[in-house]
Scaffold this active site. Structure first.
Site, short mmCIF file in Angstrom:
data_model
loop_
_atom_site.label_atom_id
_atom_site.label_comp_id
_atom_site.label_asym_id
_atom_site.label_seq_id
_atom_site.Cartn_x
_atom_site.Cartn_y
_atom_site.Cartn_z
N CYS A 46 0.84 -1.20 0.00
CA CYS A 46 0.00 0.00 0.00
C CYS A 46 0.87 1.25 0.00
O CYS A 46 1.47 1.58 -1.01
CB CYS A 46 -0.99 -0.04 1.16
SG CYS A 46 -2.35 1.15 0.98
N GLU A 54 -1.66 -8.73 4.19
CA GLU A 54 -1.70 -9.10 5.62
C GLU A 54 -3.12 -9.16 6.16
O GLU A 54 -3.36 -9.70 7.26
CB GLU A 54 -0.85 -8.13 6.45
CG GLU A 54 -1.50 -6.83 6.84
CD GLU A 54 -1.66 -5.81 5.72
OE1 GLU A 54 -2.28 -4.76 5.96
OE2 GLU A 54 -1.16 -6.06 4.60
N HIS A 83 -3.63 -5.06 0.64
CA HIS A 83 -3.11 -5.45 1.95
C HIS A 83 -3.12 -6.97 2.11
O HIS A 83 -4.08 -7.54 2.67
CB HIS A 83 -3.96 -4.80 3.06
CG HIS A 83 -3.70 -3.35 3.23
ND1 HIS A 83 -2.78 -2.87 4.14
CD2 HIS A 83 -4.21 -2.28 2.60
CE1 HIS A 83 -2.74 -1.55 4.07
NE2 HIS A 83 -3.60 -1.16 3.13
#
Length: 225
Positions: A113, A209, A207
């Site tokens: 990002c 994660e 993202h």
């Protein structure tokens, strides 16, 4: 065989926990958990003196530049627009220095990002300061499809169109001359960039994660091994 040591940059923000309220180096737990699940050891890198970046990177096997605040527009020669967030100048300076040190040393690098945006800025690109449609709501990840560009490193890692968790309101405007776009959203937004050649440097606008697809992080850890 030793597990690769992957540095992950952090926020530096006021925070409260238990009886304490004070400045803290923060990182959503999804980042180190993803590194660990991919077979790496996660080391958190709070903002520091940019002059130390080369020394820090020399101790790492791989580097992740995490998401977070908007990049200050002065970094790419622009004035802030109305919807651009407050600057995180210590992070900008530190993470730009880390990126440049990693590129010089050939240390595998993943920008997530904001990290992808900083990679573009570090190499001379610019950013769109606001766009709509890439969040699910305030504090809520959205989801949309990204399409890989055939022949790129990203397409080798994730060859099919895939749905990704997303939360950003800025994106690549002018792509740095040395980068190539390796994935796009349906609206044309550049969603992944990479540095072609023997080195390993990749940025993704979403993202990983916050999702369950480990392929991007696993590719970084393999490159760092």
């Amino acid at each position: 065989m030793a597990m690769p040591l992957i540095g992950v940059t952090t926020y530096l923000e006021p925070a409260a926990w238990g009886v304490w309220e004070m400045p803290a180096a923060l990182l959503p737990a999804g980042y180190p958990r993803l590194v660990q699940a991919a077979g790496g050891l996660a080391a958190l890198l709070p903002p520091d003196d940019p002059a130390q970046a080369e020394s820090v990177v020399s101790r790492l096997d791989g580097l992740v530049i995490a998401g977070g605040a908007d990049v200050e527009p002065v970094r790419y020669g622009a004035e802030p627009e109305e919807r651009t967030g407050p600057p995180a100048r210590d992070r900008d300076a530190w993470e730009l220095a880390l990126i440049r040190a990693a590129l010089v040393s050939g240390t595998p690098l993943l920008g997530i990002c904001r990290g992808m945006q900083l990679l573009n800025v570090a190499l001379g690109g610019t950013l769109v300061q606001h766009l709509d449609g890439h969040i699910g709501g305030v504090g809520v990840f959205g989801a949309h499809t990204v399409k890989p560009v055939p022949g790129t490193r990203y397409a080798e890692i994730v060859p099919e169109e895939s749905s990704v968790p997303t939360y950003h309101h800025q994106s690549v405007d002018r792509l740095a001359d040395t980068l190539v776009a390796s994935a796009h959203a349906e609206d044309g937004t550049v969603e992944a960039v990479e540095l072609p050649g023997a080195g390993w440097a990749l940025g993704v606008q979403w993202h990983p994660e916050a999702g369950d697809d480990m392929r991007v992080m696993s590719a970084l850890v393999r490159a760092a091994g």
